[in-house]
Write a protein that holds these residues in place. Structure first.
Motif, PDB file in Angstrom:
ATOM      1  N   TYR D  16       0.839  -1.200   0.000  1.00  0.00           N
ATOM      2  CA  TYR D  16       0.000   0.000   0.000  1.00  0.00           C
ATOM      3  C   TYR D  16       0.870   1.243   0.000  1.00  0.00           C
ATOM      4  O   TYR D  16       0.674   2.167  -0.791  1.00  0.00           O
ATOM      5  CB  TYR D  16      -0.924  -0.004   1.215  1.00  0.00           C
ATOM      6  CG  TYR D  16      -1.801   1.214   1.289  1.00  0.00           C
ATOM      7  CD1 TYR D  16      -2.950   1.298   0.513  1.00  0.00           C
ATOM      8  CD2 TYR D  16      -1.475   2.283   2.107  1.00  0.00           C
ATOM      9  CE1 TYR D  16      -3.748   2.401   0.549  1.00  0.00           C
ATOM     10  CE2 TYR D  16      -2.267   3.406   2.156  1.00  0.00           C
ATOM     11  CZ  TYR D  16      -3.409   3.459   1.369  1.00  0.00           C
ATOM     12  OH  TYR D  16      -4.194   4.576   1.405  1.00  0.00           O
ATOM     13  N   ARG D  20       1.314   4.002  -2.939  1.00  0.00           N
ATOM     14  CA  ARG D  20       1.010   5.422  -2.772  1.00  0.00           C
ATOM     15  C   ARG D  20       2.077   6.264  -3.460  1.00  0.00           C
ATOM     16  O   ARG D  20       1.796   7.326  -4.010  1.00  0.00           O
ATOM     17  CB  ARG D  20       0.941   5.785  -1.281  1.00  0.00           C
ATOM     18  CG  ARG D  20      -0.348   5.374  -0.603  1.00  0.00           C
ATOM     19  CD  ARG D  20      -1.548   6.025  -1.238  1.00  0.00           C
ATOM     20  NE  ARG D  20      -1.597   7.454  -0.995  1.00  0.00           N
ATOM     21  CZ  ARG D  20      -2.213   7.986   0.048  1.00  0.00           C
ATOM     22  NH1 ARG D  20      -2.822   7.210   0.922  1.00  0.00           N
ATOM     23  NH2 ARG D  20      -2.229   9.283   0.230  1.00  0.00           N
ATOM     24  N   GLU D  95      -8.785   4.733  -9.625  1.00  0.00           N
ATOM     25  CA  GLU D  95      -9.002   5.705  -8.555  1.00  0.00           C
ATOM     26  C   GLU D  95      -8.402   5.258  -7.217  1.00  0.00           C
ATOM     27  O   GLU D  95      -7.778   6.023  -6.505  1.00  0.00           O
ATOM     28  CB  GLU D  95     -10.506   5.937  -8.392  1.00  0.00           C
ATOM     29  CG  GLU D  95     -10.814   7.275  -7.767  1.00  0.00           C
ATOM     30  CD  GLU D  95     -12.315   7.468  -7.641  1.00  0.00           C
ATOM     31  OE1 GLU D  95     -12.720   8.267  -6.807  1.00  0.00           O
ATOM     32  OE2 GLU D  95     -13.068   6.800  -8.374  1.00  0.00           O
ATOM     33  N   HIS D  96      -8.604   4.005  -6.879  1.00  0.00           N
ATOM     34  CA  HIS D  96      -8.129   3.529  -5.575  1.00  0.00           C
ATOM     35  C   HIS D  96      -7.019   2.514  -5.769  1.00  0.00           C
ATOM     36  O   HIS D  96      -6.999   1.472  -5.133  1.00  0.00           O
ATOM     37  CB  HIS D  96      -9.257   2.899  -4.791  1.00  0.00           C
ATOM     38  CG  HIS D  96     -10.440   3.792  -4.642  1.00  0.00           C
ATOM     39  ND1 HIS D  96     -10.468   4.820  -3.741  1.00  0.00           N
ATOM     40  CD2 HIS D  96     -11.610   3.828  -5.295  1.00  0.00           C
ATOM     41  CE1 HIS D  96     -11.614   5.444  -3.837  1.00  0.00           C
ATOM     42  NE2 HIS D  96     -12.337   4.874  -4.777  1.00  0.00           N
ATOM     43  N   PHE D 135     -14.896  -8.205  -1.734  1.00  0.00           N
ATOM     44  CA  PHE D 135     -16.038  -7.286  -1.769  1.00  0.00           C
ATOM     45  C   PHE D 135     -15.579  -5.870  -2.108  1.00  0.00           C
ATOM     46  O   PHE D 135     -16.139  -5.205  -2.974  1.00  0.00           O
ATOM     47  CB  PHE D 135     -16.751  -7.296  -0.415  1.00  0.00           C
ATOM     48  CG  PHE D 135     -17.707  -6.161  -0.240  1.00  0.00           C
ATOM     49  CD1 PHE D 135     -18.942  -6.196  -0.861  1.00  0.00           C
ATOM     50  CD2 PHE D 135     -17.364  -5.048   0.501  1.00  0.00           C
ATOM     51  CE1 PHE D 135     -19.825  -5.144  -0.723  1.00  0.00           C
ATOM     52  CE2 PHE D 135     -18.241  -4.000   0.643  1.00  0.00           C
ATOM     53  CZ  PHE D 135     -19.468  -4.052   0.026  1.00  0.00           C
ATOM     54  N   PHE D 136     -14.525  -5.441  -1.419  1.00  0.00           N
ATOM     55  CA  PHE D 136     -14.020  -4.089  -1.707  1.00  0.00           C
ATOM     56  C   PHE D 136     -13.458  -4.004  -3.118  1.00  0.00           C
ATOM     57  O   PHE D 136     -13.637  -3.007  -3.816  1.00  0.00           O
ATOM     58  CB  PHE D 136     -12.939  -3.689  -0.710  1.00  0.00           C
ATOM     59  CG  PHE D 136     -13.487  -3.294   0.614  1.00  0.00           C
ATOM     60  CD1 PHE D 136     -14.302  -2.183   0.720  1.00  0.00           C
ATOM     61  CD2 PHE D 136     -13.207  -4.017   1.746  1.00  0.00           C
ATOM     62  CE1 PHE D 136     -14.818  -1.809   1.939  1.00  0.00           C
ATOM     63  CE2 PHE D 136     -13.715  -3.653   2.968  1.00  0.00           C
ATOM     64  CZ  PHE D 136     -14.526  -2.546   3.054  1.00  0.00           C
ATOM     65  N   SER D 139     -16.167  -3.715  -5.574  1.00  0.00           N
ATOM     66  CA  SER D 139     -16.830  -2.412  -5.472  1.00  0.00           C
ATOM     67  C   SER D 139     -16.100  -1.316  -6.225  1.00  0.00           C
ATOM     68  O   SER D 139     -16.684  -0.295  -6.558  1.00  0.00           O
ATOM     69  CB  SER D 139     -16.922  -1.980  -4.018  1.00  0.00           C
ATOM     70  OG  SER D 139     -17.549  -2.952  -3.257  1.00  0.00           O
ATOM     71  N   MET D 140     -14.809  -1.516  -6.455  1.00  0.00           N
ATOM     72  CA  MET D 140     -14.043  -0.434  -7.077  1.00  0.00           C
ATOM     73  C   MET D 140     -14.292  -0.305  -8.573  1.00  0.00           C
ATOM     74  O   MET D 140     -13.729   0.561  -9.218  1.00  0.00           O
ATOM     75  CB  MET D 140     -12.554  -0.674  -6.849  1.00  0.00           C
ATOM     76  CG  MET D 140     -12.132  -0.458  -5.421  1.00  0.00           C
ATOM     77  SD  MET D 140     -10.433  -0.940  -5.224  1.00  0.00           S
ATOM     78  CE  MET D 140     -10.239  -0.777  -3.463  1.00  0.00           C
ATOM     79  N   ALA D 145     -20.911  -1.507 -10.188  1.00  0.00           N
ATOM     80  CA  ALA D 145     -20.114  -2.435  -9.393  1.00  0.00           C
ATOM     81  C   ALA D 145     -20.547  -2.499  -7.937  1.00  0.00           C
ATOM     82  O   ALA D 145     -20.425  -3.526  -7.303  1.00  0.00           O
ATOM     83  CB  ALA D 145     -18.654  -2.044  -9.478  1.00  0.00           C
ATOM     84  N   LYS D 146     -21.081  -1.388  -7.440  1.00  0.00           N
ATOM     85  CA  LYS D 146     -21.420  -1.385  -6.011  1.00  0.00           C
ATOM     86  C   LYS D 146     -22.525  -2.365  -5.720  1.00  0.00           C
ATOM     87  O   LYS D 146     -22.464  -3.172  -4.807  1.00  0.00           O
ATOM     88  CB  LYS D 146     -21.833   0.014  -5.593  1.00  0.00           C
ATOM     89  CG  LYS D 146     -20.673   0.940  -5.593  1.00  0.00           C
ATOM     90  CD  LYS D 146     -20.949   2.088  -4.666  1.00  0.00           C
ATOM     91  CE  LYS D 146     -19.977   3.194  -4.949  1.00  0.00           C
ATOM     92  NZ  LYS D 146     -20.463   4.090  -5.989  1.00  0.00           N
TER      93      LYS D 146
END
Lengths: 122, 480, 249, 617
Positions: D16, D20, D95-96, D135-136, D139-140, D145-146
């Motif tokens: 992570y 970043r 985005e994430h 799940f996360f 969702s992205m 997708a949500k």
């Protein structure tokens, strides 16, 4: 037999009825002040019930005095009386709070009628 | 010796609360730290008391009177952990209040209410006397009323007052009748003498007790106040209700059921079991559709109360106490206290009310998002977090005791719970906010609070040993 | 229709509650003290080896060494055996007063409630009834351990005096801060007595003063002291509530 | 392995942080980690160990590495390796992205836990870890997708709860969570409990594996997940379902029997037949649904349903040939799913869409992607000489050899049908006319090409040399005491015949070369603009305004769709059910929590009267 009935009524069913009258009020009344009164009536019923449970046949008040100098088995039960004292004070406290709350509700919404407050409530 | 007396957990906050008006006329600003002092004292005292307590219940007599006649406090390490959890979350709520919500209402009333609520909650957890329980319940409830009107939520509070007054009236009738019939107010003595009484009497008494405690413990018939009060109360207030108030009340219910009624009255527990399961199902169903976050958590809190009570009732139902199930329920209770506090603090810090409004807030405030997710994932019961273990143990015990209907309801409820909590996380991290409102500032102190809770949850998640031993080691002797 | 169902529920509950409780309760003529906690309180044998069976040693006017030694057993229960309840009760009242204050605090500036101009008789007689009422109240709470009455009763009487003041003159305003401080002090005093008991005897709220002769004014250990504190506290609290209501606009 | 798991947890934080700073750095780190995993596994071929990680209070996690789970662990490491390689470039605009990579690392941890578990508790814990991380990740994805992730999580939780109930039943009976205790007790368990446990576990496996009729989460989850994650979802996560089915269909029953030399574990009648039939249905339903999709990724998703059907069918059928074929098919499907999803991801990376109706003619812009896709679909359709042919051949051989013609037909149906659905993206994305807006599309960057090419190469190599594909699985068969199928370096022997892939490859390769030569020599293509459409004399009013609706790729299989439009749709039932539940919840809230104060008192009084009355009478 009639005597038995009377004692049941006055020690059990009577206080319970008063209590249930209060509950009936909460079931049917829409006005906040009337609800507060209903709660008070319930409390009266409960207090009466508790006191009546302390009744001992032809008893003295549970206080030693010049007249009653030593322990006799005819004192009334002091414990329910003490409980009632506490219960009364607590019910006074709740009443004070609930009435103040009613005043605030009235000043904010302009009514104390539950049906009119209903829409704002949800 | 004196410091080891659990009565201090009640007395010290009381003393401090009484001193608040005195202090306020001298140092106005200092008043707000008094609840912190009280909470801090309690946390430390509880932490010191736990190691000395054994699994068996120690009875502390108040006023030196023999415990059957006077009032006595019960303390065991199980109770100690309950107290620790409750006081810790309360302390965090108080910190939050001081940091963020001090200007919301009367500067005198809220510190007093918080401090006294602490004392009342501790009293509810520890007392071994029925009428004393009533007094502490009222104390906590009135403190609760004050906390509930913090943000001028008058209507919700009114509901709360009425429903809880009805509950306490029932409680008084039951207590007084029990005294008349058994001769004692002490729970253990009353329970002992209960055996001689007829079934209708006991069933009426038990129904009255269930009704009475349902208003405080957020169980079904009298829990209509929960959602509006959560919604209308301040951040600290909602934490207080979810963790401190309901935690203490649930424990009180468990205590009354266990000590007074014991395991011999299957029909009492049967009723409680059904009520608990219905509460669980109804709570989750209602929470499922909420878009207001606090209401969502409120209904979920109702459901959890139902679950815990149902599990306890199931553990006592069949004439033997199923230690495993009972402990799993208590474990769940403690987990729930911690996780709910974390989630509600987080929601309060987001400063937004609905699912849509918080869209993407978790990415703008990374740490806040991470802490909230720790709480939420624990509530759902994901591995790595405390909630996983308690749900696992519950399932284990339920399946082990062949309670399949309960298991089914529990798992279905958990399923829907997972759904709406995950939806919450989704919009927290990935949603798009509909309002342009900026998030309120969060100080680092608040982050420390959140960190403490999240760390606890994750610690238990990775080393469930810590708390399992705490909760289950106890049951070997007597459960309470 | 709704009311009819409510009435039916009323009758149903009365039936269930009544007939259910009837089977366990000892009511009216059947009620005795035997085996109850109340019996031991009356006999003052709570801490003896066998509370229910041991013979009574109570002797009004001469007894010096029995539990609490208050002639009024009710008081012995309220401030002695179950003093912890009373502490809670006092706290509840304190909370209610605080709650009322908090509610009215929100309305900002406190203005005196405009009542109708007081009756001439009321305003004149109040001035001279007031000391009597206060004196009576003080009497009631100082003699709580001997005769019926006590801190709550006395405190209420004194609060009634404050109410009378409000009724009698539009100008009167109770000193709100003073009342709050008095409340705090007396509450803290109660607790300090309890903690002193813990320090000196090892039990919270235990008596640590000599208990005197039963029936004497200076008897019953800490009971009168506590009751006086309660009296002060209750009077301050109820007066505070009265003044909060009166100050509401 | 527990150390590895902790390393994995720490690595997710590290990755992570790295991501970043720079996304490619994070992806490269993950690639190195999973690459190391692949290497370590290959080096540890034939070795095995068991270890426990005590949690205290009688709880412990047990891990093992054995012949039995080696191919699955390898599969996990391999998929992550390929995907992280692909992600080096692909994540740039996500985005994430950083959280994505961290969560992907956690998926890696769950791989170790699920496949490496040697007790049910460990299995369950890591299953759940996978649920919330994926799940996360799902969702992205794009707009839908949500919702997709929620449905996915919901289904996963159902599976998890079925599984945990089964596990607890086992634990109650055997007193521990361990596999070996279960195996020891299996035959002694009351048959009721055993049946319940097996049914629960298999139901969970079917849900996780996306098998018809509980497959519907796959459509949205695969379709709407981020392009980089779809391959993981399809290539790896549904394999968790296959793996647990495998455990309960073969591992436990066979280990219990421990009669060395079984050729068939389970009978072809009764429960197993039902399961095999479900697998067959899944093949057919997945195939038909895939034909009807116009979104390329959803199409691939349904092809996963159909391939899951093959695996379940084969495993449930249970002859040694079928088992080997089914297990091999898991690996084949990994490769093909990776190939298809990665190439679709590559197309979407450049064009920004996966809607096949909008595209066309990209072969000139993205030749590498095209080749990868082509090889993948040849394998999917089970056309020789690639890996897909081997496994399908084995499965159908097994079915035919025992005379199960209905099942064999179902398997054939899937094979034939897959021609239709895999051809659609080929024709509408890569072939035909190119819309103007995609004129400047370029081939994807190097790392993405590399990832895709590795997959393609493996597909071809494993097809030519089925020894490497099948050897691990014959070892599993030996491990659990089955008669392994007979294989040579490039040959597989069945009861009926034998298959020499090298020969086939040479024949097909020769044919391909011939065709190429003919094409190069004699083809005279005519170049037309995209919207030069002939209306055969009819007046088509929209032709001047919206010519693209007449593009040949629009509604490619529309007529075929009409054929199936009357078929009952399971998904529609689910939707209806969901609507009812939602209404029901509304009613509960209204009646129990949205009352006036009087209403609550009513509720309380009535409840009280009822509670007392129940006791009374």
């Amino acid at each position: 037999m009639g005597h038995e009935w009377l004692s049941l009524w006055s020690f059990l069913y009577g206080p319970l009825s008063i209590f249930l009258v209060g509950l009936y009020g909460l079931l049917t009344q829409k006005n906040l002040i009337k609800m507060a009164i209903s709660i008070n009536i319930m409390d009266y019923g409960v207090n009466l019930f508790i006191i009546s449970l302390g009744y001992v046949p032809s008893a003295e008040a549970p206080i030693y005095t010049d007249a009653v100098k030593t322990y006799l088995p005819v004192f009334a039960d002091p414990l329910p009386q003490a409980l009632v004292l506490t219960a009364i004070v607590i019910s006074v406290a709740v009443t004070a709070f609930i009435l103040a709350l009613t005043i605030k509700i009235h000043s904010q919404y302009g009514t104390t009628d539950l049906t009119k407050l209903g829409e704002m409530e949800l | 010796m004196i410091m080891q007396n659990p009565v201090l957990l009640i007395a010290v906050p009381l003393l401090l609360a009484f001193l608040i008006p005195v202090f306020s006329s001298f140092f106005k600003g200092a008043v707000r730290f008094i609840p912190v002092l009280a909470g801090g004292f309690n946390v430390i005292a509880a932490a010191l008391l736990i190691p000395q307590a054994s699994g068996d219940v120690a009875v502390t007599e108040i006023g030196g009177w023999a415990s059957a006649y006077g009032i006595s406090l019960l303390f065991s390490s199980q109770i100690g952990y309950m107290i620790l959890a409750v006081n810790l979350t309360a302390l965090l709520a108080i910190f939050y209040y001081i940091l963020n919500e001090r200007d919301l209402g009367s500067p005198l009333a809220y510190p007093i209410a918080f401090t006294l609520a602490l004392s009342g909650a501790n009293g509810m957890i520890m007392t071994g006397d029925l009428f004393n329980l009533f007094v502490f319940m009222e104390m906590t409830a009135i403190a609760g009323y004050i906390i509930a009107v913090h943000k001028k939520g008058y209507l919700g509070t009114f509901r709360f007052v009425v429903l809880s007054s009805v509950g306490s009236a029932f409680f008084l009738i039951a207590t007084a009748s029990l005294y008349n019939a058994t001769g004692f107010l002490n729970m253990a003595m009353a329970g002992k003498n209960l055996g001689a009484l007829s079934t209708p009497f006991i069933s009426v008494i038990s129904v009255l007790f269930i009704m009475a405690l349902s208003s405080e413990a957020e169980l079904l018939p009298l829990n209509g106040w929960v959602a509006p009060v959560y919604r209308e109360s301040s951040g600290a207030g909602s934490v207080f209700f979810a963790s401190v108030f309901s935690g203490a009340a649930l424990f009180a219910v468990i205590k009354v059921m266990l000590i007074v009624f014991g395991i011999n009255y299957a029909y009492v527990h049967q009723g409680l079991l059904v009520l608990g399961l219905v509460t669980l199902a109804a709570g989750e169903a209602a929470a499922f559709k909420q878009s207001n976050l606090k209401k969502m958590v409120a209904y979920s809190s109702i459901a959890q109360s139902g679950l815990i009570i149902a599990a306890v009732a199931a553990a006592m139902r069949s004439g033997v106490l199923h230690n495993g199930l009972f402990n799993a329920a208590l474990f769940q209770l403690i987990n729930n206290i911690l996780a709910k506090a974390l989630v509600l603090l987080g929601i309060a810090l987001l400063g937004q009310a609905t699912l849509k409004e918080i869209g993407g807030a978790g990415t703008r405030k990374k740490w806040l998002g991470v802490f909230i997710s720790a709480g939420v994932l624990s509530l759902i019961g994901m591995p790595g977090f405390a909630g996983f273990w308690s749900k696992l143990f519950l399932v284990r015990e339920l399946v082990g005791n062949r309670m399949f209907v309960f298991t089914l309801v529990f798992l279905l409820a958990a399923l829907f719970e997972a759904y709406y909590y995950l939806r919450f996380l989704q919009s927290l991290f990935l949603g798009k906010s509909t309002t342009a409102a900026s998030l309120p500032k969060t100080s680092w102190v608040t982050y420390i609070l959140l960190f403490v809770l999240a760390a606890l949850i994750i610690l238990i998640g990775f080393a469930p040993d810590v708390i399992i031993r705490a909760v289950s080691g106890l049951s070997l002797g007597g459960v309470l | 229709m709704k009311k009819v169902i409510a009435l039916l529920l009323f009758l149903g509950l009365l039936f269930f509650l009544g007939t259910g409780l009837e089977q366990g309760l000892k009511l009216g003529d059947r009620n005795t003290l035997a085996g109850k906690a109340g019996e031991a309180y009356l006999k003052r044998t709570v801490n003896s080896a066998d509370p229910s069976a041991s013979p009574s040693q109570v002797e009004y006017g001469s007894e010096t060494d029995i539990e609490e030694n208050a002639a009024n057993t009710l008081t012995a229960v309220v401030v002695g055996y179950r003093s912890f309840d009373t502490l809670g009760e006092v706290t509840v009242l304190f909370l209610a007063a605080t709650g009322v204050m908090a509610l009215f605090f929100a309305s900002g500036k406190k203005k005196r409630l405009a009542l109708a101009k007081p009756n001439f008789i009321l305003s004149v007689s109040s001035g001279f009834l007031l000391p009597l009422i206060i004196l009576f109240g003080a009497y009631v709470f100082t003699h709580g351990h001997l005769t019926p009455g006590g801190g709550f009763q006395g405190g209420t009487i004194i609060a009634a005096a404050v109410l009378l003041l409000y009724m009698a003159g539009n100008a009167y305003k109770a000193p709100a801060t003073g009342l709050k401080v008095l409340e705090g002090f007396s509450g803290a005093g109660y607790l300090l007595i309890g903690l002193a008991g813990l320090l000196l005897t090892g039990f919270f709220l235990n008596n640590f003063l000599p208990s005197g002769k039963m029936g004497a004014l200076f008897s019953a250990g800490v009971i009168p002291v506590v009751y006086i504190l309660i009296g002060l506290k209750v009077s301050a609290e109820l007066s505070g509530i009265v003044s909060d209501y009166m100050g509401e606009d | 392995m527990s150390t590895l798991i902790f390393i994995g947890l720490a690595a997710s934080l590290l990755i992570y942080a790295a991501a970043r700073l720079s996304r490619p750095l994070g992806a490269l780190l993950l690639m190195l980690l999973s690459g190391a995993g692949v290497a370590a596994l290959i080096l540890s071929w034939g070795k095995g160990f068991t270890e426990t990680l005590p949690l205290g209070n009688g709880l412990e996690l047990t891990f093992s590495l054995s012949t039995f789970n080696w191919p699955f662990l390898l599969l996990g490491a391999f998929v992550l390796f390929i995907v992280s390689l692909f992600a080096v470039n692909a994540l740039k605009e996500m985005e994430h992205g950083a959280s994505f990579l961290a969560l992907l690392t956690l998926i890696g941890v769950s791989v170790m836990g699920v496949f490496g578990a040697y007790d049910f508790l460990t299995l369950f814990i890591f299953f759940e870890l996978m649920t919330w991380t994926s799940f996360f990740l799902v969702s992205m994805g794009k707009t839908g997708a949500k919702k997709a992730a929620l449905i996915y999580a919901f289904m996963s939780m159902i599976a998890a709860y079925l599984m945990i109930s089964a596990i607890m039943m086992i634990a109650q009976y055997t007193g521990s969570f361990s596999y070996s205790d279960f195996m020891g007790m299996y035959e002694a368990m009351p048959s009721g409990i055993r049946t319940t446990v097996v049914i629960f576990f298999l139901a969970a496996a079917l849900i996780k594996g996306g098998i018809y009729p509980v497959h519907f989460w796959l459509r949205s989850a695969h379709g709407d997940a981020p392009h980089v994650f779809s391959p993981v979802l399809s290539g790896l996560l549904v394999k968790y379902g296959y793996y647990s089915a495998f455990l309960f269909l073969l591992f436990f029953p066979v280990m219990v029997a421990t009669k060395a030399g079984i050729t068939q574990v389970t009978s072809t009648d009764g429960p197993n037949f039902i399961l095999a039939f479900i697998g067959g249905l899944s093949i057919m339903a997945g195939t038909v649904a895939a034909i009807l999709q116009s979104d390329a990724k959803k199409l691939v998703a349904f092809s996963s349903v159909s391939h899951g059907g093959y695996v379940i069918l084969a495993l449930a059928y249970g002859t040694n040939m079928a088992v080997a074929g089914g297990l091999a098919h898991i690996w084949v499907h990994v490769l093909t799913a990776l190939g298809m999803f990665l190439s679709m991801g590559a197309v979407a990376y450049r064009t920004g869409t996966t809607d096949m109706d909008e595209m066309g003619g990209l072969i000139k812009n993205m030749p590498v992607t095209f080749t990868v896709y082509l090889i993948a679909i040849i394998s999917v359709a089970g056309i020789p000489p690639l890996a897909g042919f081997v496994s399908k051949w084995m499965i159908i051989q097994a079915l035919a050899a025992n005379g199960s013609y209905i099942l064999a037909f179902m398997a054939f149906f899937g094979s034939i049908g897959s021609f239709m659905y895999v051809f659609r993206p080929l024709a509408t994305i890569f072939l035909g006319q190119r819309p103007h807006k995609f004129k400047d599309v370029r081939e994807v960057p190097f790392f993405m090409q590399l990832a895709m090419l590795i997959v393609t190469l493996l597909t071809i190599l494993l097809g030519i040399m089925p020894y490497y594909l099948l050897k691990p699985f014959t070892r599993i068969q030996e491990f659990i005491g089955m008669v392994p199928v007979k294989i040579g370096f490039s040959t597989v022997y069945s009861a009926l015949t034998q298959l020499d892939m090298m020969l086939i490859f040479l024949v097909f390769g020769g044919g391909f070369l011939l065709a190429l030569v003919i094409f190069l020599l004699f083809s005279k293509p005519t170049k037309v603009e995209q919207h030069e459409v002939y209306t055969s004399g009819e007046i088509a009013p929209e032709i001047s305004t919206t010519p693209e609706i007449y593009h040949f790729s629009k509604g490619y299989y529309r007529s075929f769709g009409r054929l199936f439009s009357r078929w009952p749709s399971v998904e529609a039932w689910y939707h209806k059910g969901a609507a009812y539940i939602s209404q029901f919840f509304e009613i509960i809230e209204q009646s129990l929590f949205k009352q006036s104060i009087n209403g609550f008192i009513w509720l309380a009084v009535v409840v009280m009267a009822v509670l007392m009355a129940v006791r009374w009478f």
